[in-house]
Design a protein around this motif. Structure first.
Motif, PDB file in Angstrom:
ATOM      1  N   LEU A 257      58.659  42.695  46.265  1.00  0.00           N
ATOM      2  CA  LEU A 257      57.960  42.418  45.001  1.00  0.00           C
ATOM      3  C   LEU A 257      56.955  41.288  45.215  1.00  0.00           C
ATOM      4  O   LEU A 257      55.899  41.245  44.573  1.00  0.00           O
ATOM      5  N   LEU A 258      57.286  40.374  46.098  1.00  0.00           N
ATOM      6  CA  LEU A 258      56.349  39.277  46.369  1.00  0.00           C
ATOM      7  C   LEU A 258      55.103  39.788  47.101  1.00  0.00           C
ATOM      8  O   LEU A 258      54.001  39.287  46.879  1.00  0.00           O
ATOM      9  N   PHE A 259      55.270  40.819  47.941  1.00  0.00           N
ATOM     10  CA  PHE A 259      54.058  41.451  48.528  1.00  0.00           C
ATOM     11  C   PHE A 259      53.184  41.995  47.390  1.00  0.00           C
ATOM     12  O   PHE A 259      51.966  41.860  47.393  1.00  0.00           O
ATOM     13  N   GLY A 260      53.844  42.638  46.434  1.00  0.00           N
ATOM     14  CA  GLY A 260      53.106  43.186  45.286  1.00  0.00           C
ATOM     15  C   GLY A 260      52.456  42.088  44.470  1.00  0.00           C
ATOM     16  O   GLY A 260      51.325  42.230  43.996  1.00  0.00           O
ATOM     17  N   LEU A 261      53.176  40.976  44.314  1.00  0.00           N
ATOM     18  CA  LEU A 261      52.637  39.859  43.528  1.00  0.00           C
ATOM     19  C   LEU A 261      51.346  39.345  44.157  1.00  0.00           C
ATOM     20  O   LEU A 261      50.377  39.036  43.454  1.00  0.00           O
ATOM     21  N   GLU A 262      51.316  39.292  45.475  1.00  0.00           N
ATOM     22  CA  GLU A 262      50.087  38.794  46.105  1.00  0.00           C
ATOM     23  C   GLU A 262      48.910  39.727  45.776  1.00  0.00           C
ATOM     24  O   GLU A 262      47.814  39.260  45.425  1.00  0.00           O
ATOM     25  N   ALA A 263      49.160  41.019  45.834  1.00  0.00           N
ATOM     26  CA  ALA A 263      48.080  41.975  45.515  1.00  0.00           C
ATOM     27  C   ALA A 263      47.658  41.824  44.055  1.00  0.00           C
ATOM     28  O   ALA A 263      46.465  41.843  43.730  1.00  0.00           O
ATOM     29  N   ALA A 264      48.627  41.666  43.164  1.00  0.00           N
ATOM     30  CA  ALA A 264      48.311  41.551  41.738  1.00  0.00           C
ATOM     31  C   ALA A 264      47.513  40.276  41.460  1.00  0.00           C
ATOM     32  O   ALA A 264      46.538  40.291  40.687  1.00  0.00           O
ATOM     33  N   LEU A 265      47.899  39.182  42.100  1.00  0.00           N
ATOM     34  CA  LEU A 265      47.168  37.925  41.890  1.00  0.00           C
ATOM     35  C   LEU A 265      45.731  38.062  42.393  1.00  0.00           C
ATOM     36  O   LEU A 265      44.788  37.573  41.762  1.00  0.00           O
ATOM     37  N   GLN A 266      45.582  38.755  43.528  1.00  0.00           N
ATOM     38  CA  GLN A 266      44.225  38.966  44.050  1.00  0.00           C
ATOM     39  C   GLN A 266      43.400  39.790  43.064  1.00  0.00           C
ATOM     40  O   GLN A 266      42.230  39.501  42.803  1.00  0.00           O
ATOM     41  N   MET A 267      44.022  40.812  42.480  1.00  0.00           N
ATOM     42  CA  MET A 267      43.281  41.652  41.525  1.00  0.00           C
ATOM     43  C   MET A 267      42.846  40.833  40.314  1.00  0.00           C
ATOM     44  O   MET A 267      41.715  40.962  39.832  1.00  0.00           O
ATOM     45  N   LEU A 268      43.745  39.998  39.813  1.00  0.00           N
ATOM     46  CA  LEU A 268      43.394  39.170  38.642  1.00  0.00           C
ATOM     47  C   LEU A 268      42.267  38.209  38.992  1.00  0.00           C
ATOM     48  O   LEU A 268      41.338  37.993  38.216  1.00  0.00           O
ATOM     49  N   GLU A 269      42.353  37.627  40.197  1.00  0.00           N
ATOM     50  CA  GLU A 269      41.324  36.647  40.569  1.00  0.00           C
ATOM     51  C   GLU A 269      39.989  37.330  40.809  1.00  0.00           C
ATOM     52  O   GLU A 269      38.938  36.793  40.471  1.00  0.00           O
ATOM     53  N   GLN A 270      40.037  38.521  41.400  1.00  0.00           N
ATOM     54  CA  GLN A 270      38.765  39.215  41.663  1.00  0.00           C
ATOM     55  C   GLN A 270      38.090  39.610  40.349  1.00  0.00           C
ATOM     56  O   GLN A 270      36.883  39.517  40.216  1.00  0.00           O
ATOM     57  N   GLU A 271      38.879  40.048  39.385  1.00  0.00           N
ATOM     58  CA  GLU A 271      38.287  40.403  38.078  1.00  0.00           C
ATOM     59  C   GLU A 271      37.857  39.137  37.339  1.00  0.00           C
ATOM     60  O   GLU A 271      36.842  39.132  36.645  1.00  0.00           O
ATOM     61  N   GLY A 272      38.607  38.078  37.515  1.00  0.00           N
ATOM     62  CA  GLY A 272      38.336  36.809  36.817  1.00  0.00           C
ATOM     63  C   GLY A 272      39.159  36.772  35.541  1.00  0.00           C
ATOM     64  O   GLY A 272      39.085  37.704  34.730  1.00  0.00           O
ATOM     65  N   LEU A 273      39.924  35.690  35.354  1.00  0.00           N
ATOM     66  CA  LEU A 273      40.843  35.650  34.214  1.00  0.00           C
ATOM     67  C   LEU A 273      40.117  35.833  32.881  1.00  0.00           C
ATOM     68  O   LEU A 273      40.587  36.531  31.997  1.00  0.00           O
ATOM     69  N   GLU A 274      38.937  35.212  32.749  1.00  0.00           N
ATOM     70  CA  GLU A 274      38.225  35.331  31.464  1.00  0.00           C
ATOM     71  C   GLU A 274      37.880  36.783  31.170  1.00  0.00           C
ATOM     72  O   GLU A 274      37.966  37.234  30.028  1.00  0.00           O
ATOM     73  N   ARG A 275      37.493  37.507  32.225  1.00  0.00           N
ATOM     74  CA  ARG A 275      37.153  38.921  32.017  1.00  0.00           C
ATOM     75  C   ARG A 275      38.406  39.746  31.750  1.00  0.00           C
ATOM     76  O   ARG A 275      38.376  40.721  30.991  1.00  0.00           O
TER      77      ARG A 275
END
Ligand SMILES: Cc1ncc(COP(=O)(O)O)c(C=O)c1O
Length: 395
Positions: A257-275
């Motif tokens: 799940l932590l492998f997945g968490l890293e991917a999810a955090l990257q996706m959020l950062e790439q999109e940008g939290l405000e967006r």
């Protein structure tokens, strides 16, 4: 099942539009689908370091974030047992089913909960927080615990305003906030809003399967654990923080799940939290436009408190949300959120959170609109049209 239904088959993806667990993106699924590694080895240490830093950015904190291999309920318990002692007073607000369940956890742990009743259609009233704390001259209340986004009702409480209320009352109570269905969906600022413990889970805005939960801490919360005497072992921050300093965990973490968490955090950062937040706001506004066009009511009664993660819709008297959802699942392979607790069989919930886009929303709303017809719920057509117009309008 009728004979005409039994001949109808379904292909394509299931529509999982409950307000969490949310749809898990392929990128996260692929990240999880790898051989498990040694959680005491160098590769895992480097991952831990990246994860703890990435999580702090999502919670918007400079303080530590603790990760548990547990559901959100575990993180509720962790927030309480690390900061409080048997018999301590806690102020909580009946904003819905999850606030009620957290109250039950606190009661089971031997805390003295002052539970302010509510009609589930409004968020926490900061003036009430201030008044209750002003009355508490001896400062016997040790914590105020609120749910940011009530997943059972789609009603949001204003966390910053609650913190200001506590400060106006000059009261030292800790502020504990549940963001299980708001983190990664709606603006949230652990440090800036003066939150002492933020509780969160993996399965909603973080786009992961269920199984991880979090406590973001403050300096005051870390100090409180030195005095707190509620029994704790698995949930103890002390062991967790000390292991995390060495980029380890005190017991076996949920490695994949932590492998997945890293991917999810990257996706959020790439999109940008405000967006990310703007996307959720836009989908929520379109969902509300559909509900209004159907001539149905929105459960949330405060226009300033509409959730971006979900929309809760009460059905007219005499109509069953259970039957509506059963029909929609059977005919369109679409899962919607059920009515929980006091609003069982009265209110259904549309989840529009996590890995989600315009056409997924329109498909969901089309399924509901057809379901309303099939279930004989009085409504007007045109909800999907109204949502399309909303999506096409500038924000
Ligand atoms: C706001 C909120 N808090 C807490 C929980 C409990 O989390 P879990 O079911 O993961 O234990 C949920 C679950 O949906 C929730 O929505």
């Amino acid at each position: 099942m009728t004979s005409s239904q039994s001949t109808r088959s379904q292909r394509g993806r299931h529509f999982l539009q409950i307000p969490g667990p949310s749809n898990v993106p392929d990128r996260v699924l692929r990240a999880i689908d790898r051989p498990t590694i040694d959680h005491r080895g160098p590769e895992f240490e480097a991952l831990t370091e990246r994860l703890l830093a990435g999580l702090a950015r999502v919670f918007r904190t400079r303080s530590p974030v603790v990760v548990y291999p547990a559901s959100g309920t575990g993180a509720w318990e962790a927030a309480l047992v690390n900061t409080l002692s048997p018999g301590d007073q806690v102020l909580m607000f009946e904003t819905g089913q999850f606030a009620s369940l957290w109250r039950n956890v606190a009661g089971a742990l031997g805390l003295a909960v002052g539970f302010v009743p509510g009609n589930w259609r409004r968020g926490v009233d900061p003036a009430e927080v201030e008044a209750r704390l002003r009355q508490d001259r001896p400062h016997a209340i040790r914590a105020v615990a609120i749910v940011h986004n009530e997943t059972s009702t789609g009603v949001v409480s204003d966390v910053a305003a609650v913190r200001q209320a506590i400060d106006r009352a000059g009261h030292p109570a800790l502020l504990l906030v549940d963001t299980v269905s708001s983190l990664g969906c709606m603006d949230y600022r652990h440090d800036e809003w003066g939150v002492d413990v933020t509780v969160a889970g993996s399965q909603k805005g973080l786009m992961l399967p269920p199984g991880l939960s979090f406590n973001a801490l403050s300096e005051r919360a870390i100090q409180a654990q030195e005095r707190a005497t509620l029994p704790r072992s698995y949930w103890s921050w002390r062991e967790m923080l000390s292991a995390n300093k060495d980029r380890r965990f005190p017991y076996t973490p949920a490695t994949n799940l932590l492998f997945g968490l890293e991917a999810a955090l990257q996706m959020l950062e790439q999109e940008g939290l405000e967006r990310v937040f703007a996307r959720h706001r836009r989908h929520a506004a379109a969902a509300r436009a559909a509900v209004r066009a159907w001539g149905l009511e929105l459960w949330c009664q405060d226009p300033a408190a509409h959730s971006s993660s979900l929309t809760a819709v009460p059905l007219p008297d005499g109509h069953s949300e259970v039957r509506l959802r059963e029909l929609i699942l059977e005919r369109f392979d679409l899962s919607l959120g059920s009515g929980l607790g006091k609003v069982k069989d009265k209110v259904f919930r549309i989840g529009h959170l996590g890995d989600f886009n315009d056409l997924m929303l329109l498909g969901t709303l089309a399924g509901i609109e057809m379901g309303l017809t099939l279930a004989g719920v009085p409504h007007q057509r045109g909800g999907v049209d109204a949502a399309m117009s909303q999506l096409l309008s500038p924000e």
